[in-house]
Write an enzyme that holds these catalytic residues in place. Structure first.
Site, PDB file in Angstrom:
ATOM      1  N   CYS A  18       0.845  -1.199   0.000  1.00 35.15           N
ATOM      2  CA  CYS A  18       0.000   0.000   0.000  1.00 35.15           C
ATOM      3  C   CYS A  18       0.874   1.241   0.000  1.00 35.15           C
ATOM      4  O   CYS A  18       2.106   1.162   0.033  1.00 35.15           O
ATOM      5  CB  CYS A  18      -0.944   0.008   1.196  1.00 35.15           C
ATOM      6  SG  CYS A  18      -0.093   0.120   2.785  1.00 35.15           S
ATOM      7  N   CYS A  21       3.666   1.812   2.541  1.00 34.95           N
ATOM      8  CA  CYS A  21       4.929   1.110   2.273  1.00 34.95           C
ATOM      9  C   CYS A  21       5.862   1.995   1.450  1.00 34.95           C
ATOM     10  O   CYS A  21       7.081   1.982   1.653  1.00 34.95           O
ATOM     11  CB  CYS A  21       4.663  -0.184   1.510  1.00 34.95           C
ATOM     12  SG  CYS A  21       3.611  -1.367   2.358  1.00 34.95           S
ATOM     13  N   ASP A 424       7.834  26.934 -32.719  1.00 35.18           N
ATOM     14  CA  ASP A 424       8.892  27.366 -33.623  1.00 35.18           C
ATOM     15  C   ASP A 424       8.364  27.164 -35.048  1.00 35.18           C
ATOM     16  O   ASP A 424       7.429  26.381 -35.260  1.00 35.18           O
ATOM     17  CB  ASP A 424      10.144  26.521 -33.375  1.00 35.18           C
ATOM     18  CG  ASP A 424      11.216  26.770 -34.410  1.00 35.18           C
ATOM     19  OD1 ASP A 424      11.584  27.935 -34.612  1.00 35.18           O
ATOM     20  OD2 ASP A 424      11.647  25.776 -35.040  1.00 35.18           O
ATOM     21  N   ASP A 625      12.324  22.022 -32.522  1.00 31.30           N
ATOM     22  CA  ASP A 625      13.100  20.868 -32.977  1.00 31.30           C
ATOM     23  C   ASP A 625      14.591  21.132 -33.060  1.00 31.30           C
ATOM     24  O   ASP A 625      15.355  20.220 -33.375  1.00 31.30           O
ATOM     25  CB  ASP A 625      12.601  20.402 -34.352  1.00 31.30           C
ATOM     26  CG  ASP A 625      12.968  21.385 -35.456  1.00 31.30           C
ATOM     27  OD1 ASP A 625      13.100  22.591 -35.155  1.00 31.30           O
ATOM     28  OD2 ASP A 625      13.122  20.952 -36.608  1.00 31.30           O
ATOM     29  N   ASP A 629      16.179  25.991 -29.966  1.00 35.12           N
ATOM     30  CA  ASP A 629      14.904  25.933 -29.240  1.00 35.12           C
ATOM     31  C   ASP A 629      15.075  25.393 -27.821  1.00 35.12           C
ATOM     32  O   ASP A 629      14.141  25.489 -27.011  1.00 35.12           O
ATOM     33  CB  ASP A 629      13.903  25.042 -29.984  1.00 35.12           C
ATOM     34  CG  ASP A 629      13.545  25.585 -31.358  1.00 35.12           C
ATOM     35  OD1 ASP A 629      13.383  26.808 -31.473  1.00 35.12           O
ATOM     36  OD2 ASP A 629      13.437  24.791 -32.303  1.00 35.12           O
TER      37      ASP A 629
END
Length: 735
Positions: A18, A21, A424, A625, A629
């Site tokens: 649970c 733990c 971009d 990309d 960036d």
């Protein structure tokens, strides 16, 4: 820690039941000298530990987990076959079956008691009940005693402790009554309560484990072929995939999976890459093209040179990213963990209050014991602990199946609330493969200006540079070596070609060099308004002078318009951030329906714009990309990188799109929203079970057996609810 080399370890942990733990294991790991952070995932039963590579060893980490009362082993995440499946908890079916067989007569006796069937009561003695219940209590239920004892030794509590105390109370009361009466009157015995509760909990754990096994990324791991056909010394050899070497020539027959990442040396075919990129249509491949291990070959015979193996392959990296995201803890889970830390002690206190209340006020200690048992077994700390990680496991897994890699749970949780998406332009909304559409020379031949521009950029990977170089090659121009080439950030580059010092860049660079471009101003404005990018070539030797103007055109991606429209339909503001001139940026924004755009933005200023958008618009996602960036991706609330871009961008971003389709941005936000909705639903139901169930049990309205069934089913229902996310399909599949 700043001066020490950092290391990261993954531990597979057994024995957690649970959310309490989770807290105990994390605290134990954080006490180890050198540990900087420790995150435990209940659903995966794993721990991610980061700390000093000099101070920490696997043995120290395993010892810390064992000191908390659990078993652990360090997982080799660099193995060729990541052990994702072995991390998932495994519960055998046979204890459930044996417990059910032993408990069924007891259950029938309970039903007979309710219905007043004297025949059954007369033939079902107390000693027979004891004989059936005892193996369930102390053999099949021993795991609860063991785990509960470890919890007590660690000064904490968990679900196992609640089950052990509750069922022991019911069993002990029954044994007392059995010896206290001459015939063990069945109406006064509660062996069925202890046995059926244990059986139901075992059943719930087994169902939960089976459900959780479906949330792993087995589909991705299944793409890994076990053997490969390798051509060595003109002979075809069938070898285990682990024995393939870099540079080996691997044969891929029609209908087989590509065994390794590589380059096609011979052959043409169609490859199904859907389970890697999410692209549903087969992709045409020819000699010289790159292929990804795990792809399904179509009708052609291929010979592939291996370029990446094992944990360096694309598929292995995808699996690691998804596993990492599943192992990370979402921010909302931290709040749940804090609640879980005090959950078990509070439940035990409430059970004790229930016992005293019914015993002292009502005077019936048998009823008091049964009601306190019901309080103990209705409590559901396991459901609380599973609510968030199971939803994240399924959400990240199904997203990966459709080409959306979510690197961490925080990105998944934040993306649902994104208000603004900043894009971009080049390579993100456009194809990123611009062409030279116009060249005007001043005082020189067009070919000479083109040769100089191409020579200056010969070593560059920039899309505009490639366009110039391709144009020069098409004309058969012989390039000259360039020297002392260096970039001028966000403006262009400078260098020497032959005897000429050259500068190539945008209007800002020309202005910086005090060069007059007014002779081409009208023509440049017309080109820019049409959406073209304009660069200028100047000679700096002697008196600086303009040599010519170059215009570039790039085409919008086929899905860009639908991508922007999809985001706007979700109520999300779209913004364009471009280093291009205002005319080109305005043209692209207008075609896409984007009302807000920024032009001529330097790489270092992109992050500032994103920061400003966050202050004014709320949570911001940045899509890019390129290397330039990366700062903006890091600054954004959620960074989204195209896999067609640079490794730097993908490393910085929290989400990576496995194909360069901007429409996947909307899908990434959609799966985030749906996953977060499942988290909220799961937490709601987990709390409802406890908030409603515990008071009902304390007031005597819940039979312990019914309470045990509710507790057992709570975890299963939470996991099953999360599994419905597997039905999610991206909207790009509908277009």
């Amino acid at each position: 820690m700043e001066n020490q080399q950092s290391g990261e370890w993954t531990l597979a942990i057994q024995g957690m039941s649970c959310a309490s733990c989770v807290g105990r294991v994390e605290k134990s790991l954080l006490k180890v000298p050198g540990v900087a952070s420790a995150e435990v995932n209940l659903a995966l039963e794993t721990a991610q530990v980061i700390g000093s590579a000099q101070e920490l060893t696997p043995e120290k980490l395993v010892a810390a987990v064992e000191a908390a009362g659990y078993q652990a082993q360090v997982v080799d995440t660099d193995a060729d076959h990541p052990p994702a499946e072995s991390m998932a908890p495994v519960y055998s079916w046979w204890p459930v079956a044996v417990a059910s067989l032993l408990s069924l007569p007891l259950f029938m006796g309970m039903v007979a008691d309710w219905l007043g069937w004297s025949f059954w009561q007369g033939h079902f003695s107390g000693w027979l009940q004891w004989a059936l219940a005892t193996p369930v209590q102390f053999w099949l239920g021993w795991r609860f005693y063991k785990a509960g004892w470890h919890a007590l030794k660690a000064g904490a509590g968990n679900m196992d402790l609640l089950v052990a105390i509750g069922t022991s109370a019911a069993y002990g009361l029954s044994v007392y009554l059995l010896f206290d009466t001459s015939h063990g009157a069945m109406s006064h015995l509660y062996f069925e309560t202890s046995a059926i509760v244990i059986t139901l909990v075992l059943l719930g754990k087994w169902l939960e484990a089976r459900a959780k096994s479906k949330t792993t990324i087995r589909a991705l791991n299944a793409l890994r072929p076990e053997r490969a056909s390798v051509v060595r010394n003109n002979q075809e050899l069938q070898v285990p995939i682990a024995l393939v070497r870099l540079g080996d020539l691997v044969m891929v027959r029609p209908g087989e999976r590509v065994a390794v990442d590589g380059v096609i040396q011979q052959g043409d075919s169609q490859l199904d890459e859907s389970l890697i990129t999410g692209e549903s249509m087969p992709v045409a491949k020819k000699t010289g093209d790159k292929v990804t291990g795990g792809s399904m070959n179509g009708e052609g015979l291929l010979y592939v040179t291996a370029t990446a193996l094992g944990h360096e392959s694309v598929l292995a990296r995808i699996v690691r990213l998804v596993e990492s995201a599943q192992a990370k803890k979402a921010p909302i889970q931290r709040l749940v963990d804090k609640v879980s830390e005090i959950f078990v002690p509070v439940v035990i206190a409430l059970a004790f209050i229930t016992l005293l209340g019914w015993g002292l006020i009502g005077g019936d200690w048998q009823v008091a014991i049964l009601n306190s048992v019901a309080v103990l077994v209705i409590a559901c700390p396991c459901a609380l602990g599973l609510a968030t990680p199971t939803a994240i496991m399924v959400g990240t897994g199904v997203a990966a199946r459709h080409g959306i890699l979510i690197k961490d749970a925080e990105a998944l949780e934040l993306a649902h609330a994104v208000k603004t998406v900043a894009f971009d332009k080049t390579g993100t909304l456009t194809e990123g493969r611009p062409k030279l559409v116009d060249l005007v020379a001043i005082g020189h031949d067009d070919n000479q200006v083109l040769m100089l521009a191409a020579s200056l950029q010969a070593g560059s990977e920039h899309p505009l540079a490639k366009a110039v170089i391709n144009a020069a090659h098409d004309k058969g121009l012989l390039l000259q070596p360039a020297q002392h080439v260096h970039a001028v950030s966000g403006k262009g580059l400078k260098g020497r070609v032959g005897e000429l010092e050259l500068a190539l860049g945008n209007a800002s660079l020309m202005q910086e060099l005090a060069l007059d471009v007014s002779v081409f101003q009208t023509q440049a404005e017309v080109l820019q308004e049409a959406g073209y990018s304009v660069s200028w070539l100047a000679a700096l030797t002697g008196t600086p002078k303009l040599l010519g103007m170059l215009a570039f055109g790039d085409t919008l991606k086929a899905t860009a318009i639908n991508a922007i429209a999809g985001l706007q339909q979700q109520g999300i503001l779209t913004v364009l951030i471009s280093g291009d001139n205002p005319g080109s940026a305005s043209s692209v924004a207008r075609k896409l329906g984007i009302s807000k755009f920024y032009a001529q933005v330097l790489p270092e200023d992109k992050a500032n714009i994103v920061k400003e958008l966050k202050q004014n618009e709320g949570l911001v996602a940045m899509v890019g990309d390129g290397i330039n960036d990366a700062p903006a991706l890091a600054e954004a609330s959620v960074g989204i990188a195209m896999s067609s871009g640079t490794d730097v961008a993908m490393h910085t971003a929290g989400v990576t799109l496995m194909r360069g389709d901007p429409a996947l941005v909307s899908d990434a936000i959609d799966i985030s929203r749906r996953t977060y909705a499942k988290i909220r639903q799961n937490l709601f139901w987990a709390f409802v079970y406890n908030v409603v169930g515990i008071p009902l049990a304390a007031l005597g309205f819940l039979n312990p057996v019914i309470a045990g069934a509710a507790m057992a089913l709570s975890s299963f229902s939470v996991v099953s609810n999360a599994l419905t996310l597997k039905l999610w399909r991206p909207k790009t599949d509908e277009r």
